[in-house]
Design a protein around this motif. Sequence first.
Motif, PDB file in Angstrom:
ATOM      1  N   GLU A 196       9.755 -83.606  79.837  1.00  0.00           N
ATOM      2  CA  GLU A 196       9.377 -84.255  78.588  1.00  0.00           C
ATOM      3  C   GLU A 196       7.912 -84.696  78.574  1.00  0.00           C
ATOM      4  OE1 GLU A 196      11.574 -84.544  76.088  1.00  0.00           O
ATOM      5  OE2 GLU A 196      13.041 -83.492  77.304  1.00  0.00           O
ATOM      6  N   ILE A 197       7.288 -84.779  79.753  1.00  0.00           N
ATOM      7  CA  ILE A 197       5.941 -85.335  79.813  1.00  0.00           C
ATOM      8  C   ILE A 197       4.896 -84.297  79.443  1.00  0.00           C
ATOM      9  CG2 ILE A 197       4.146 -86.130  81.421  1.00  0.00           C
ATOM     10  CD1 ILE A 197       6.155 -87.867  82.746  1.00  0.00           C
ATOM     11  N   ASN A 198       4.099 -84.640  78.447  1.00  0.00           N
ATOM     12  CA  ASN A 198       2.916 -83.870  78.089  1.00  0.00           C
ATOM     13  C   ASN A 198       1.732 -84.823  78.230  1.00  0.00           C
ATOM     14  OD1 ASN A 198       0.902 -82.308  77.048  1.00  0.00           O
ATOM     15  ND2 ASN A 198       1.782 -82.100  74.993  1.00  0.00           N
ATOM     16  N   PRO A 199       0.920 -84.690  79.308  1.00  0.00           N
ATOM     17  CA  PRO A 199      -0.141 -85.669  79.585  1.00  0.00           C
ATOM     18  C   PRO A 199      -1.027 -85.988  78.386  1.00  0.00           C
ATOM     19  CG  PRO A 199       0.064 -84.160  81.412  1.00  0.00           C
ATOM     20  CD  PRO A 199       0.961 -83.635  80.333  1.00  0.00           C
ATOM     21  N   SER A 200      -1.266 -85.004  77.523  1.00  0.00           N
ATOM     22  CA  SER A 200      -2.152 -85.256  76.382  1.00  0.00           C
ATOM     23  C   SER A 200      -1.558 -86.258  75.393  1.00  0.00           C
ATOM     24  CB  SER A 200      -2.466 -83.940  75.660  1.00  0.00           C
ATOM     25  OG  SER A 200      -1.280 -83.362  75.131  1.00  0.00           O
ATOM     26  N   ASP A 201      -0.253 -86.549  75.522  1.00  0.00           N
ATOM     27  CA  ASP A 201       0.396 -87.517  74.637  1.00  0.00           C
ATOM     28  C   ASP A 201       0.226 -88.954  75.125  1.00  0.00           C
ATOM     29  OD1 ASP A 201       1.300 -85.470  73.030  1.00  0.00           O
ATOM     30  OD2 ASP A 201       3.245 -85.318  74.050  1.00  0.00           O
ATOM     31  N   TYR A 202      -0.384 -89.150  76.290  1.00  0.00           N
ATOM     32  CA  TYR A 202      -0.423 -90.468  76.905  1.00  0.00           C
ATOM     33  C   TYR A 202      -1.855 -90.927  77.151  1.00  0.00           C
ATOM     34  CZ  TYR A 202       4.512 -89.631  77.580  1.00  0.00           C
ATOM     35  OH  TYR A 202       5.822 -89.356  77.351  1.00  0.00           O
ATOM     36  N   LYS A 203      -2.074 -92.232  76.913  1.00  0.00           N
ATOM     37  CA  LYS A 203      -3.369 -92.855  77.176  1.00  0.00           C
ATOM     38  C   LYS A 203      -3.239 -93.808  78.367  1.00  0.00           C
ATOM     39  CE  LYS A 203      -3.737 -94.544  73.042  1.00  0.00           C
ATOM     40  NZ  LYS A 203      -4.240 -95.298  71.860  1.00  0.00           N
ATOM     41  N   ILE A 204      -4.221 -93.737  79.265  1.00  0.00           N
ATOM     42  CA  ILE A 204      -4.223 -94.599  80.437  1.00  0.00           C
ATOM     43  C   ILE A 204      -5.491 -95.446  80.423  1.00  0.00           C
ATOM     44  CG2 ILE A 204      -4.252 -94.663  82.961  1.00  0.00           C
ATOM     45  CD1 ILE A 204      -2.671 -92.049  82.937  1.00  0.00           C
ATOM     46  N   LEU A 262      -8.046 -87.957  85.873  1.00  0.00           N
ATOM     47  CA  LEU A 262      -7.042 -88.046  84.814  1.00  0.00           C
ATOM     48  C   LEU A 262      -7.355 -87.116  83.647  1.00  0.00           C
ATOM     49  CD1 LEU A 262      -6.410 -91.905  84.774  1.00  0.00           C
ATOM     50  CD2 LEU A 262      -4.922 -90.130  85.688  1.00  0.00           C
ATOM     51  N   LYS A 263      -8.621 -87.008  83.282  1.00  0.00           N
ATOM     52  CA  LYS A 263      -8.984 -86.091  82.199  1.00  0.00           C
ATOM     53  C   LYS A 263      -8.727 -84.646  82.592  1.00  0.00           C
ATOM     54  CE  LYS A 263     -12.312 -88.746  79.490  1.00  0.00           C
ATOM     55  NZ  LYS A 263     -13.679 -88.806  78.940  1.00  0.00           N
ATOM     56  N   ARG A 264      -8.940 -84.328  83.858  1.00  0.00           N
ATOM     57  CA  ARG A 264      -8.651 -82.981  84.324  1.00  0.00           C
ATOM     58  C   ARG A 264      -7.160 -82.659  84.187  1.00  0.00           C
ATOM     59  NH1 ARG A 264     -10.966 -81.995  90.087  1.00  0.00           N
ATOM     60  NH2 ARG A 264     -12.891 -82.327  88.894  1.00  0.00           N
ATOM     61  N   ALA A 265      -6.325 -83.706  84.348  1.00  0.00           N
ATOM     62  CA  ALA A 265      -4.877 -83.526  84.163  1.00  0.00           C
ATOM     63  C   ALA A 265      -4.478 -83.615  82.698  1.00  0.00           C
ATOM     64  CB  ALA A 265      -4.130 -84.573  84.970  1.00  0.00           C
ATOM     65  N   ASP A 266      -5.472 -83.807  81.795  1.00  0.00           N
ATOM     66  CA  ASP A 266      -5.265 -83.814  80.345  1.00  0.00           C
ATOM     67  C   ASP A 266      -4.724 -85.130  79.796  1.00  0.00           C
ATOM     68  OD1 ASP A 266      -5.797 -82.404  78.047  1.00  0.00           O
ATOM     69  OD2 ASP A 266      -3.780 -81.569  77.862  1.00  0.00           O
ATOM     70  N   TYR A 267      -4.843 -86.235  80.564  1.00  0.00           N
ATOM     71  CA  TYR A 267      -4.469 -87.541  80.039  1.00  0.00           C
ATOM     72  C   TYR A 267      -5.599 -88.097  79.175  1.00  0.00           C
ATOM     73  CZ  TYR A 267      -0.553 -87.897  83.340  1.00  0.00           C
ATOM     74  OH  TYR A 267       0.610 -87.675  84.027  1.00  0.00           O
ATOM     75  N   GLY A 268      -5.263 -88.892  78.176  1.00  0.00           N
ATOM     76  CA  GLY A 268      -6.254 -89.654  77.449  1.00  0.00           C
ATOM     77  C   GLY A 268      -6.681 -90.841  78.297  1.00  0.00           C
ATOM     78  N   VAL A 269      -7.955 -91.216  78.258  1.00  0.00           N
ATOM     79  CA  VAL A 269      -8.464 -92.259  79.145  1.00  0.00           C
ATOM     80  C   VAL A 269      -9.246 -93.303  78.353  1.00  0.00           C
ATOM     81  CG1 VAL A 269      -9.962 -92.777  81.118  1.00  0.00           C
ATOM     82  CG2 VAL A 269      -8.575 -90.691  81.120  1.00  0.00           C
TER      83      VAL A 269
END
Length: 380
Positions: free
Chosen positions: A11-19, A36-43
């Motif tokens: 269910e996890i799509n890193p681009s859907d989450y902000k850290i 984290l950006k390389r893994a496509d997370y919002g920062v």
Amino acid sequence: MDDVRSYSSEEINPSDYKILIVDDIKTNILLLQTMLKRADYGVITALNGEEAIAKAKSDAPDLILLDVMMPGMNGFETSKKLKEDAATKEIPIIFVTALSDPKNIVEGFEHGGNDYVSKPFNMAEIMTRIRHQLELVIILRQNEALQRAIHDRDELYSVIAHDLRSPLGSMKMSLDMLVDCVEQEQVGEDMYGLLVSTNKTADELFTLLDNLLKWTKTNLGRLNVVKQHFDFSEMIAGVVENMMALARMSNIEMTLNDSVAGKAEVYADIDMLKTIVRNLITNAIKFSYENGTIVVDVSSDGRTVVCEVKDTGIGLSPEKLEALRNAASFTSEGVRKEQGSGLGLQLCRNFVEKNGGEMWIDSVQGKGSSFYFSIPLVDD
């Protein structure tokens, strides 16, 4: 836990989450941000506790990586303030710390931390812990959605049961009057049999709707226990008298035995106790053959008063009896192929407990069943 993780990971799509990264050292922020950006997370980033609190409120991150050793407001103090605010208290926090003393780790959890990672950074460890916390976020959100769905379902059940109960009650009273007033010779055997059968069906539907309404109100916290002093024996006698017609329609003989000497005064919700007795008698009729007997027995040991509803019906196998004793609900088919919802017995157990009593069951397959419940007597 492995099963939960494998399900949640899909269910996890890193681009859907902000850290939110909080650290007073810009090099550490840059390192974590790049990873984290390389893994496509919002920062989002913050250099101190005050800025972290402001950004947590304005940007609503899904997770916070919080450094412990910061000048001014340290990580523990920042976490405490975040957990005190309704807008930010649910955001999971992973402490990033160079402190290795177990006391410091415990302090972090006491201040609302969900996890921690040690400096110097182990990138694989941080990514694993981040994913784990986000998986827990997903599970919590799914649980909240499920609870809302259950609440909405119970609301719908309550509305349906309430709206149908009144017209069905009127139809039931009309059918009761017809059965009492019409003689079989007037309409013929077949038509009279159809009238009796329809009356029984209406009675079963009314009981089901009444149980459904009370069950949903209990689940929604809207069914209050309204206790009063009354004579238990008189209450039982009144319910048995009202249920006699239903027993006769099924060609079942029902009798009441009361061995209580004097007044059996209880302090309980009389409507709940009446519902219990009606359900137990209806259940006994459903599982009894024609020409069977039902005995409603009232007794007392001086501390409690006990009602037993005993039938000579089909009884239960040891396996079904054990399931019935341990399960929250139980469904089975009556001797005339009636389909039980399980709501009646579930409601009985709930109502007995709400009035400080106990409920138990005995049954022998092929010989019948006895359902008991006890209610405390009022002290003299």
